[in-house]
Scaffold this motif. Structure first.
Motif, short mmCIF file in Angstrom:
data_model
loop_
_atom_site.label_atom_id
_atom_site.label_comp_id
_atom_site.label_asym_id
_atom_site.label_seq_id
_atom_site.Cartn_x
_atom_site.Cartn_y
_atom_site.Cartn_z
N ARG A 82 0.82 -1.21 0.00
CA ARG A 82 0.00 0.00 0.00
C ARG A 82 0.85 1.26 0.00
O ARG A 82 0.62 2.18 -0.80
CB ARG A 82 -0.92 -0.01 1.22
CG ARG A 82 -1.86 1.19 1.27
CD ARG A 82 -2.88 1.05 2.37
NE ARG A 82 -2.25 1.01 3.69
CZ ARG A 82 -2.93 1.19 4.82
NH1 ARG A 82 -4.23 1.38 4.79
NH2 ARG A 82 -2.31 1.15 5.98
N ARG A 83 1.86 1.32 0.85
CA ARG A 83 2.71 2.52 0.91
C ARG A 83 3.51 2.71 -0.37
O ARG A 83 3.61 3.83 -0.90
CB ARG A 83 3.66 2.42 2.11
CG ARG A 83 2.98 2.45 3.46
CD ARG A 83 3.99 2.25 4.58
NE ARG A 83 3.35 2.25 5.89
CZ ARG A 83 3.99 1.99 7.02
NH1 ARG A 83 5.29 1.72 6.99
NH2 ARG A 83 3.34 2.00 8.17
N ALA A 86 1.13 3.70 -3.39
CA ALA A 86 0.61 5.07 -3.26
C ALA A 86 1.69 6.10 -3.61
O ALA A 86 1.43 7.07 -4.33
CB ALA A 86 0.07 5.31 -1.85
N VAL A 186 -4.83 7.27 -6.00
CA VAL A 186 -4.09 7.22 -4.73
C VAL A 186 -4.98 6.96 -3.53
O VAL A 186 -4.73 6.03 -2.74
CB VAL A 186 -3.25 8.51 -4.55
CG1 VAL A 186 -2.63 8.53 -3.15
CG2 VAL A 186 -2.16 8.60 -5.60
N TRP A 190 -4.93 3.68 -0.93
CA TRP A 190 -4.62 3.86 0.49
C TRP A 190 -5.72 3.32 1.39
O TRP A 190 -5.45 2.72 2.44
CB TRP A 190 -4.38 5.34 0.78
CG TRP A 190 -3.82 5.56 2.15
CD1 TRP A 190 -4.46 6.03 3.25
CD2 TRP A 190 -2.47 5.28 2.57
NE1 TRP A 190 -3.61 6.07 4.33
CE2 TRP A 190 -2.39 5.62 3.94
CE3 TRP A 190 -1.35 4.79 1.93
CZ2 TRP A 190 -1.21 5.48 4.67
CZ3 TRP A 190 -0.18 4.66 2.66
CH2 TRP A 190 -0.12 5.00 4.01
N TRP A 191 -6.97 3.48 1.00
CA TRP A 191 -8.07 3.04 1.84
C TRP A 191 -8.40 1.55 1.69
O TRP A 191 -8.84 0.92 2.65
CB TRP A 191 -9.33 3.86 1.52
CG TRP A 191 -9.22 5.29 1.95
CD1 TRP A 191 -8.51 5.80 2.99
CD2 TRP A 191 -9.85 6.42 1.33
NE1 TRP A 191 -8.64 7.16 3.06
CE2 TRP A 191 -9.47 7.58 2.05
CE3 TRP A 191 -10.71 6.57 0.24
CZ2 TRP A 191 -9.91 8.86 1.73
CZ3 TRP A 191 -11.17 7.84 -0.09
CH2 TRP A 191 -10.77 8.97 0.64
#
Length: 420
Positions: A82-83, A86, A186, A190-191
């Protein structure tokens, strides 16, 4: 007889939702992969830059797109998908958006080459390999094919739109459209994206529920990537895979994706029409890649690669005789055939990396993918220089076809783990 409740029958494993988020993320970053071929002529007309100079920026992008991949795979293991994804999308948005103010070729090298190269490389095919390896045991090849096809779907969606924008409002509007699409994804990533099944209290699809979770690497990601490379480079299959995939990149991203539109324009075809033909390649690429993923679960991946490379080589050798001012039936046949084979090589290559190198398979594939992009970069700049010097692309098409036949031989020579 025990009846299963409707709620239980209809329950969908969380892995499919994670794969859907990944598909959208790859789709959102795919716009830039469609951009270079559309913008070469507009940039040359506005700034007077040669095709060779513009192709050099594309080559820098392609090299970084590939060489970032193994480090991105290690970073995803260390800090999570995820990081990394993004941040990669933000880099794509910044790099593409800032091009509207460029006035010199070094601006193009920095933005197209470095920024977007690092961004797209950080969420390229290693993202698909990492996610499929973590979330799927059953249907792993199929999911790999679907996620790989997301890039083709992005090309299908973006290419005709970008071509119309570049030749209507202008190439700057096309660049901003790519930046906006990457930014829009993005928050979605992230969610909704989750790094591992354990994060949501489940296991990978098809995994033994009693199996212990895979430990999260805690060391330096760059050191791990280099250590895996050193170990894999001592084995013969790695060099066969890397050499074949370098030729794969040269014959797709580097040559066709970058230079098909300018080559068609040389023969009198309008650029939006040529872009439409590349979009059709994207349509059939989706079918071919998903089918290749399905086959990779059932057929020896070495045989698949040998067939794919041989057929691609033969098709490229007939391409120079098919260009005309308007799409002839023979060109349409090439588009369909070549589209089915465009990135069908990816699922069997991933499968071989996993089978031969086990837990390090995703990182090894990152290095193999790096060779893919080095090949693409060399072909992109080489074809541009050939066109500048010879006035035609014919040598590039014939050379790529011959190399694909060599890649078929290398693929068939690969041996599985235990006999390297």
């Amino acid at each position: 007889m025990t009846l299963t409740s409707p709620a239980r029958r209809l329950r969908v494993h969380r892995a499919w939702f994670v794969a859907a988020v990944a598909f959208v993320a790859i789709l959102g970053a795919a716009g830039f992969r469609a951009t270079p071929g559309v913008l070469i002529n507009p940039l040359q007309e506005e700034f007077g830059w040669s095709k060779g100079a513009i192709s050099l920026a594309v080559s820098v992008n392609l090299v970084l797109y590939g060489l970032t991949a193994p480090f991105a795979a290690a970073l995803m293991d260390r800090f999570g998908m995820r990081r990394v994804v993004a941040l990669a999308l933000l880099l794509v948005a910044v790099g593409s958006g800032l091009t509207v103010w460029m006035t010199a070729t070094w601006h193009l090298l920095l933005l197209w080459g470095v920024f977007v190269g690092l961004g797209t490389g950080s969420m390229a095919l290693v993202f698909a390999a990492t996610l499929a390896g973590r979330w799927f045991v059953r249907h792993r090849g199929l999911v790999t094919g679907v996620l790989t096809a997301a890039g083709a779907t992005g090309q299908l969606i973006f290419l005709p739109v970008l071509a119309q924008l570049a030749h209507g409002p202008g190439w700057r509007v096309a660049s901003l459209a790519v930046a906006g699409s990457a930014l829009a994804v993005v928050p979605f990533v992230w969610w909704l994206l989750r790094d591992r099944p354990e994060d949501v209290g489940t296991t990978a699809l098809g995994a033994d529920p009693d199996a212990p979770p895979t430990p999260v690497p805690t060391g330096n990601a760059a050191v791990r990537a280099l250590t895996v490379l050193r170990s894999a480079a001592r084995t013969r299959p790695f060099w066969y895979l890397a050499g074949g995939f370098a030729i794969c990149g040269a014959s797709t991203n580097g040559l066709v994706s970058t230079h098909f539109i300018p080559a068609a324009h040389d023969h009198g075809m309008a650029e939006p029409m040529a872009a439409g033909l590349l979009a059709v390649i994207g349509i059939f690429d989706i079918v071919g890649t998903v089918m290749s993923g399905w086959l990779s679960d059932r057929v020896d991946p070495r045989l698949l690669l040998g067939a794919y490379y041989a057929l691609r080589g033969l098709s490229l050798m007939v391409l120079p005789g098919l260009f005309a001012a308007t799409p002839e039936p023979s060109m349409l046949v090439f588009i369909v055939f070549y589209g089915l084979d465009w990135v069908a090589t990816v699922p069997p290559t991933m499968a071989l990396c996993r089978r031969i190198y086990g837990a390090d398979g995703a990182v090894v594939f990152g290095w193999v993918f790096g060779s893919h992009q080095v090949g693409a970069a060399l072909a992109a700049v080489g074809a541009g220089l050939a066109r500048d010097q010879l006035g035609a692309y014919d040598l590039a098409w014939y050379g790529a076809g011959a190399l694909c036949l060599a890649a078929a031989g290398m693929s068939l020579a690969i041996r599985h783990a235990g006999n390297r």
